[in-house]
Design a protein around this motif. Structure first.
Motif, PDB file in Angstrom:
ATOM      1  N   PHE A 276     -27.494   3.401  62.210  1.00  0.00           N
ATOM      2  CA  PHE A 276     -27.343   4.095  63.483  1.00  0.00           C
ATOM      3  C   PHE A 276     -26.136   5.024  63.414  1.00  0.00           C
ATOM      4  CE2 PHE A 276     -29.472   0.152  64.473  1.00  0.00           C
ATOM      5  CZ  PHE A 276     -30.422   0.497  65.419  1.00  0.00           C
ATOM      6  N   ALA A 277     -26.241   6.152  64.093  1.00  0.00           N
ATOM      7  CA  ALA A 277     -25.083   7.007  64.322  1.00  0.00           C
ATOM      8  C   ALA A 277     -24.799   6.964  65.817  1.00  0.00           C
ATOM      9  CB  ALA A 277     -25.357   8.437  63.879  1.00  0.00           C
ATOM     10  N   VAL A 278     -23.540   6.824  66.171  1.00  0.00           N
ATOM     11  CA  VAL A 278     -23.115   6.821  67.571  1.00  0.00           C
ATOM     12  C   VAL A 278     -22.166   7.998  67.746  1.00  0.00           C
ATOM     13  CG1 VAL A 278     -21.933   5.543  69.391  1.00  0.00           C
ATOM     14  CG2 VAL A 278     -23.367   4.310  67.726  1.00  0.00           C
ATOM     15  N   ILE A 279     -22.537   8.909  68.630  1.00  0.00           N
ATOM     16  CA  ILE A 279     -21.721  10.093  68.894  1.00  0.00           C
ATOM     17  C   ILE A 279     -21.034   9.903  70.242  1.00  0.00           C
ATOM     18  CG2 ILE A 279     -21.748  12.586  69.256  1.00  0.00           C
ATOM     19  CD1 ILE A 279     -24.267  12.691  67.465  1.00  0.00           C
TER      20      ILE A 279
ATOM     21  N   LEU B  66     -24.153  -7.087  64.600  1.00  0.00           N
ATOM     22  CA  LEU B  66     -25.524  -7.510  64.317  1.00  0.00           C
ATOM     23  C   LEU B  66     -25.929  -7.211  62.872  1.00  0.00           C
ATOM     24  CD1 LEU B  66     -27.254  -6.383  67.639  1.00  0.00           C
ATOM     25  CD2 LEU B  66     -26.807  -8.736  66.885  1.00  0.00           C
ATOM     26  N   GLY B  67     -25.032  -6.595  62.114  1.00  0.00           N
ATOM     27  CA  GLY B  67     -25.287  -6.357  60.701  1.00  0.00           C
ATOM     28  C   GLY B  67     -25.839  -4.988  60.343  1.00  0.00           C
ATOM     29  N   TYR B  68     -25.877  -4.083  61.299  1.00  0.00           N
ATOM     30  CA  TYR B  68     -26.383  -2.739  61.030  1.00  0.00           C
ATOM     31  C   TYR B  68     -25.273  -1.862  60.454  1.00  0.00           C
ATOM     32  CZ  TYR B  68     -30.353  -4.091  63.890  1.00  0.00           C
ATOM     33  OH  TYR B  68     -31.455  -4.736  64.393  1.00  0.00           O
ATOM     34  N   GLU B  69     -25.677  -0.853  59.706  1.00  0.00           N
ATOM     35  CA  GLU B  69     -24.734   0.153  59.245  1.00  0.00           C
ATOM     36  C   GLU B  69     -24.567   1.155  60.379  1.00  0.00           C
ATOM     37  OE1 GLU B  69     -24.433   3.560  55.846  1.00  0.00           O
ATOM     38  OE2 GLU B  69     -25.478   1.695  55.330  1.00  0.00           O
ATOM     39  N   VAL B  70     -23.323   1.387  60.788  1.00  0.00           N
ATOM     40  CA  VAL B  70     -23.056   2.245  61.944  1.00  0.00           C
ATOM     41  C   VAL B  70     -22.036   3.310  61.567  1.00  0.00           C
ATOM     42  CG1 VAL B  70     -22.241   2.306  64.334  1.00  0.00           C
ATOM     43  CG2 VAL B  70     -23.449   0.280  63.491  1.00  0.00           C
TER      44      VAL B  70
ATOM     45  N   ALA C 286     -17.225  -0.152  63.290  1.00  0.00           N
ATOM     46  CA  ALA C 286     -18.299   0.608  62.652  1.00  0.00           C
ATOM     47  C   ALA C 286     -18.107   0.564  61.147  1.00  0.00           C
ATOM     48  CB  ALA C 286     -18.289   2.055  63.144  1.00  0.00           C
ATOM     49  N   SER C 287     -19.181   0.830  60.422  1.00  0.00           N
ATOM     50  CA  SER C 287     -19.102   0.884  58.954  1.00  0.00           C
ATOM     51  C   SER C 287     -18.219   2.045  58.524  1.00  0.00           C
ATOM     52  CB  SER C 287     -20.496   1.070  58.363  1.00  0.00           C
ATOM     53  OG  SER C 287     -21.402   0.150  58.909  1.00  0.00           O
ATOM     54  N   SER C 288     -18.345   3.165  59.241  1.00  0.00           N
ATOM     55  CA  SER C 288     -17.525   4.340  58.991  1.00  0.00           C
ATOM     56  C   SER C 288     -17.427   5.146  60.275  1.00  0.00           C
ATOM     57  CB  SER C 288     -18.111   5.195  57.858  1.00  0.00           C
ATOM     58  OG  SER C 288     -19.436   5.550  58.148  1.00  0.00           O
TER      59      SER C 288
END
Length: 138
Positions: A17-20, A36-40, A59-61
């Protein structure tokens, strides 16, 4: 956080997911998805908010970018995500332009935060697949 009920409508096969927009709502979305284990990937125009998300490991990054600029979104790889959550609510023009840019960039599923009914209608007109009203869904 009851305002995050839209998670149940997200596509199950999506792993990234990308969150802007990394204000209160955007940070909550990043943190929940990341737990929840998602890459964000989190993004914001404000360098301090990007640093905060990284420091809190929400977030992952995370990167700083101006989401109203299609080239910035493309260079950041935003158009490669299946699902993008636009958590810009109080800046209507930026929210609408970002939603339009992301849809025109080929993102399949776009969730956009709205701050009013008119804002929500505009987001739907420019292509948002789901419009959420976190301030009213508590």
């Amino acid at each position: 956080m009851k305002s995050l009920n839209f998670f149940s409508s997200l596509r199950r096969e999506t792993r990234q997911f990308a969150v802007i927009g990394l204000g209160r709502f955007g940070r909550a979305v990043c943190g929940t998805l990341h737990k929840l284990g998602y890459e964000v990937l989190g993004t914001d125009i404000d360098e301090a908010l990007v640093a905060q998300v990284l420091a809190e490991k929400l977030a992952s990054s995370a990167i700083e970018l101006d989401s109203t600029k299609p080239n910035a979104l493309k260079e950041a790889g935003i158009f490669e995500f299946d699902t993008v959550i636009i958590a810009i609510g109080n800046y209507l023009e930026e929210s609408i332009i970002t939603t339009l840019n992301v849809k025109e960039g080929g993102v399949k599923y776009v969730v956009s935060k709205a701050s009013s009914n008119v804002h929500g209608k505009l987001l739907q007109r420019v292509g948002a697949d789901l419009v959420v009203f976190p301030e009213y869904q508590v």
